[in-house]
Scaffold this motif. Structure first.
Motif, mmCIF file in Angstrom:
data_model
loop_
_atom_site.group_PDB
_atom_site.id
_atom_site.type_symbol
_atom_site.label_atom_id
_atom_site.label_comp_id
_atom_site.label_asym_id
_atom_site.label_seq_id
_atom_site.Cartn_x
_atom_site.Cartn_y
_atom_site.Cartn_z
ATOM 1 N N GLU A 1 -0.202 -15.305 7.508
ATOM 2 C CA GLU A 1 -0.706 -13.970 7.840
ATOM 3 C C GLU A 1 -1.987 -13.663 7.089
ATOM 4 O O GLU A 1 -2.904 -13.034 7.632
ATOM 5 N N ILE A 2 -2.070 -14.122 5.831
ATOM 6 C CA ILE A 2 -3.297 -13.927 5.055
ATOM 7 C C ILE A 2 -4.440 -14.709 5.687
ATOM 8 O O ILE A 2 -5.574 -14.209 5.787
ATOM 9 N N ALA A 3 -4.152 -15.920 6.132
ATOM 10 C CA ALA A 3 -5.178 -16.740 6.790
ATOM 11 C C ALA A 3 -5.705 -16.046 8.039
ATOM 12 O O ALA A 3 -6.927 -16.009 8.282
ATOM 13 N N ASP A 4 -4.807 -15.472 8.831
ATOM 14 C CA ASP A 4 -5.233 -14.747 10.032
ATOM 15 C C ASP A 4 -6.084 -13.536 9.672
ATOM 16 O O ASP A 4 -7.090 -13.254 10.323
ATOM 17 N N ARG A 5 -5.675 -12.822 8.634
ATOM 18 C CA ARG A 5 -6.401 -11.614 8.232
ATOM 19 C C ARG A 5 -7.808 -11.944 7.718
ATOM 20 O O ARG A 5 -8.757 -11.190 7.962
ATOM 21 N N LEU A 6 -7.921 -13.073 7.012
ATOM 22 C CA LEU A 6 -9.211 -13.440 6.416
ATOM 23 C C LEU A 6 -10.023 -14.398 7.290
ATOM 24 O O LEU A 6 -11.126 -14.793 6.912
ATOM 25 N N PHE A 7 -9.441 -14.794 8.443
ATOM 26 C CA PHE A 7 -10.113 -15.711 9.371
ATOM 27 C C PHE A 7 -10.448 -17.048 8.705
ATOM 28 O O PHE A 7 -11.562 -17.564 8.816
ATOM 29 N N VAL A 8 -9.451 -17.577 7.981
ATOM 30 C CA VAL A 8 -9.610 -18.881 7.327
ATOM 31 C C VAL A 8 -8.377 -19.728 7.645
ATOM 32 O O VAL A 8 -7.409 -19.246 8.233
ATOM 33 N N GLU A 9 -8.415 -20.989 7.244
ATOM 34 C CA GLU A 9 -7.290 -21.884 7.447
ATOM 35 C C GLU A 9 -6.221 -21.639 6.370
ATOM 36 O O GLU A 9 -6.548 -21.261 5.235
ATOM 37 N N PRO A 10 -4.949 -21.868 6.699
ATOM 38 C CA PRO A 10 -3.885 -21.718 5.698
ATOM 39 C C PRO A 10 -4.116 -22.565 4.448
ATOM 40 O O PRO A 10 -3.757 -22.161 3.341
#
Length: 219
Positions: free
Chosen positions: A175-184
């Motif tokens: 979810e953090i990756a989605d929010r920050l538009f980065v890879e897990p």
């Protein structure tokens, strides 16, 4: 394989947990402790990865044992508190002592197993019935006198601050990756740096560090 130690003064609870958890292919129950002092002794002797710890035990209780275990640099065991009592004071004391998770004994088997695996993976866990209430109250208690721990060796980067803030909101790595538009994998990289700089053992303790330091507000 997660090497697990069970600490509870009730024999029937120890036996039940041992049967349930020991049946899992990725969990090995390496020992059972009858009280906090026994848990400390067996932690040093058996070197478990994780300890399921009751709070209210005669003699040395679970909180005192947790504090001793997490403060010992030679022990790598994380502590998951399992308790019958939904008491804020107990939760606060356990988290302050360094517990990586807190779960009520009324949780179902799937929730218990998920909590054990989460803590073993360094993610920490709080019973969903407690999380928001506890973090908000913890924040209020620390608001008057925030103190940045001396464990910080260098300032957090802007991205690490972002990750810390999102952790306080209860978001997973994905979810953090989605929010920050980065890879897990990028989130894991920043989380590793965050844990190293704060001296936190896991995600939950990192959030508590952020609250103490006045850097995040879970409200």
């Amino acid at each position: 394989m997660i090497r697990l130690l069970i600490a509870d003064d009730q024999a029937v609870v120890r036996a039940g947990l041992s049967v349930i958890l020991g049946a899992e292919p990725d969990i090995e129950v390496v020992g059972e402790a009858i009280d906090g002092a026994d848990a400390v002794r067996l932690a040093k002797e058996l070197r478990p990865d994780l300890i399921c710890m009751d709070i209210r035990m005669p003699g040395t209780d679970g909180i005192a044992a947790t504090r001793t275990i997490t403060a010992d640099p030679e022990l790598d065991a994380d502590v998951l508190i399992l308790t019958t009592f939904d008491v804020d004071a107990d939760v606060f004391a356990a988290l302050e002592a360094g517990a990586a998770g807190f779960l009520l004994k009324g949780a179902d088997e799937a929730t218990l197993l998920a909590a054990i695996r989460s803590v073993a993976a360094g993610e920490g866990t709080l019973d969903q019935r407690l999380t928001r209430r506890i973090l908000r109250e913890f924040s209020e208690r620390r608001r008057e006198a925030p103190v940045v721990t001396s464990a910080v060796e260098s300032p957090l980067t802007d991205r690490e601050f972002e990750v810390l803030d999102l952790l306080a909101q209860g978001l997973s790595n994905a979810e953090i990756a989605d929010r920050l538009f980065v890879e897990p994998t990028t989130v894991k990289y920043h989380l590793a740096g965050l844990l190293q700089k704060t001296g936190a053992r896991d995600r939950l303790q990192a959030v508590l560090w952020g609250i103490r330091a006045g850097l995040v507000d879970p409200r």
